[in-house]
Design a protein around this motif. Structure first.
Motif, PDB file in Angstrom:
ATOM      1  N   MET A 153      49.654  49.715  80.368  1.00  0.00           N
ATOM      2  CA  MET A 153      49.844  48.334  79.933  1.00  0.00           C
ATOM      3  C   MET A 153      49.978  48.302  78.417  1.00  0.00           C
ATOM      4  N   ALA A 154      50.879  47.477  77.929  1.00  0.00           N
ATOM      5  CA  ALA A 154      51.065  47.325  76.491  1.00  0.00           C
ATOM      6  C   ALA A 154      49.804  46.745  75.882  1.00  0.00           C
ATOM      7  N   LYS A 155      49.517  47.164  74.670  1.00  0.00           N
ATOM      8  CA  LYS A 155      48.332  46.646  73.982  1.00  0.00           C
ATOM      9  C   LYS A 155      48.742  45.420  73.169  1.00  0.00           C
ATOM     10  N   LYS A 156      49.061  44.334  73.885  1.00  0.00           N
ATOM     11  CA  LYS A 156      49.503  43.102  73.241  1.00  0.00           C
ATOM     12  C   LYS A 156      48.488  42.000  73.527  1.00  0.00           C
ATOM     13  N   VAL A 157      48.045  41.319  72.463  1.00  0.00           N
ATOM     14  CA  VAL A 157      47.016  40.296  72.579  1.00  0.00           C
ATOM     15  C   VAL A 157      47.466  39.042  71.842  1.00  0.00           C
ATOM     16  N   ALA A 158      47.257  37.886  72.460  1.00  0.00           N
ATOM     17  CA  ALA A 158      47.544  36.609  71.802  1.00  0.00           C
ATOM     18  C   ALA A 158      46.272  36.170  71.080  1.00  0.00           C
ATOM     19  N   VAL A 159      46.409  35.798  69.810  1.00  0.00           N
ATOM     20  CA  VAL A 159      45.252  35.416  68.994  1.00  0.00           C
ATOM     21  C   VAL A 159      45.572  34.129  68.246  1.00  0.00           C
ATOM     22  N   GLU A 160      44.623  33.186  68.260  1.00  0.00           N
ATOM     23  CA  GLU A 160      44.789  31.946  67.503  1.00  0.00           C
ATOM     24  C   GLU A 160      45.025  32.260  66.033  1.00  0.00           C
ATOM     25  N   GLY A 176      45.649  49.383  66.845  1.00  0.00           N
ATOM     26  CA  GLY A 176      46.856  49.657  67.607  1.00  0.00           C
ATOM     27  C   GLY A 176      47.339  48.542  68.520  1.00  0.00           C
ATOM     28  N   TYR A 177      46.781  47.356  68.397  1.00  0.00           N
ATOM     29  CA  TYR A 177      47.220  46.229  69.218  1.00  0.00           C
ATOM     30  C   TYR A 177      48.359  45.480  68.534  1.00  0.00           C
ATOM     31  N   THR A 178      49.262  44.941  69.331  1.00  0.00           N
ATOM     32  CA  THR A 178      50.293  44.042  68.839  1.00  0.00           C
ATOM     33  C   THR A 178      49.735  42.639  69.004  1.00  0.00           C
ATOM     34  N   VAL A 179      49.722  41.862  67.925  1.00  0.00           N
ATOM     35  CA  VAL A 179      49.151  40.519  67.947  1.00  0.00           C
ATOM     36  C   VAL A 179      50.278  39.492  67.935  1.00  0.00           C
ATOM     37  N   LEU A 221      42.195  33.062  63.305  1.00  0.00           N
ATOM     38  CA  LEU A 221      41.316  34.219  63.485  1.00  0.00           C
ATOM     39  C   LEU A 221      41.884  35.455  62.791  1.00  0.00           C
ATOM     40  N   SER A 222      42.116  35.331  61.499  1.00  0.00           N
ATOM     41  CA  SER A 222      42.797  36.400  60.759  1.00  0.00           C
ATOM     42  C   SER A 222      41.993  37.700  60.719  1.00  0.00           C
ATOM     43  N   THR A 223      40.679  37.637  60.640  1.00  0.00           N
ATOM     44  CA  THR A 223      39.864  38.856  60.609  1.00  0.00           C
ATOM     45  C   THR A 223      39.988  39.622  61.922  1.00  0.00           C
ATOM     46  N   ILE A 224      39.989  38.889  63.015  1.00  0.00           N
ATOM     47  CA  ILE A 224      40.142  39.520  64.330  1.00  0.00           C
ATOM     48  C   ILE A 224      41.552  40.078  64.488  1.00  0.00           C
ATOM     49  N   LYS A 225      42.550  39.332  64.012  1.00  0.00           N
ATOM     50  CA  LYS A 225      43.937  39.823  64.058  1.00  0.00           C
ATOM     51  C   LYS A 225      44.060  41.164  63.333  1.00  0.00           C
ATOM     52  N   GLN A 226      43.499  41.234  62.125  1.00  0.00           N
ATOM     53  CA  GLN A 226      43.592  42.457  61.330  1.00  0.00           C
ATOM     54  C   GLN A 226      42.906  43.627  62.027  1.00  0.00           C
TER      55      GLN A 226
END
Length: 78
Positions: A1-8, A22-25, A11-16
């Protein structure tokens, strides 16, 4: 499965942290499919007013969680 996550967006700290691991945000409003989880801050905000968005991915409320805890929660889904 692709490591792709949707983030609000707020939530910039979590995005970083996700990107460093290795996740695509992508944005929760993105039409880009294949996300493994949607990370939000506070479940009472109606997922940023995207009530008509349909996803089979789990929604994780990051309220009070560190970026490491969020990553751990995502990895436990795999």
């Amino acid at each position: 499965m692709a490591k792709k996550v949707a983030v609000e967006d707020n939530l910039s700290t979590i995005k970083q942290a996700l990107e460093k691991n290795g996740y695509t945000v992508v944005s929760p409003t993105s039409k880009d499919g294949g996300i493994m989880a949607c990370i939000v801050m506070g479940m009472d905000n109606n997922l940023m007013n995207i009530q008509n968005t349909i996803t089979k991915a789990p929604v994780i409320d990051a309220t009070g969680m560190t970026p490491a805890q969020v990553i751990s929660r995502i990895e436990s889904l795999q």
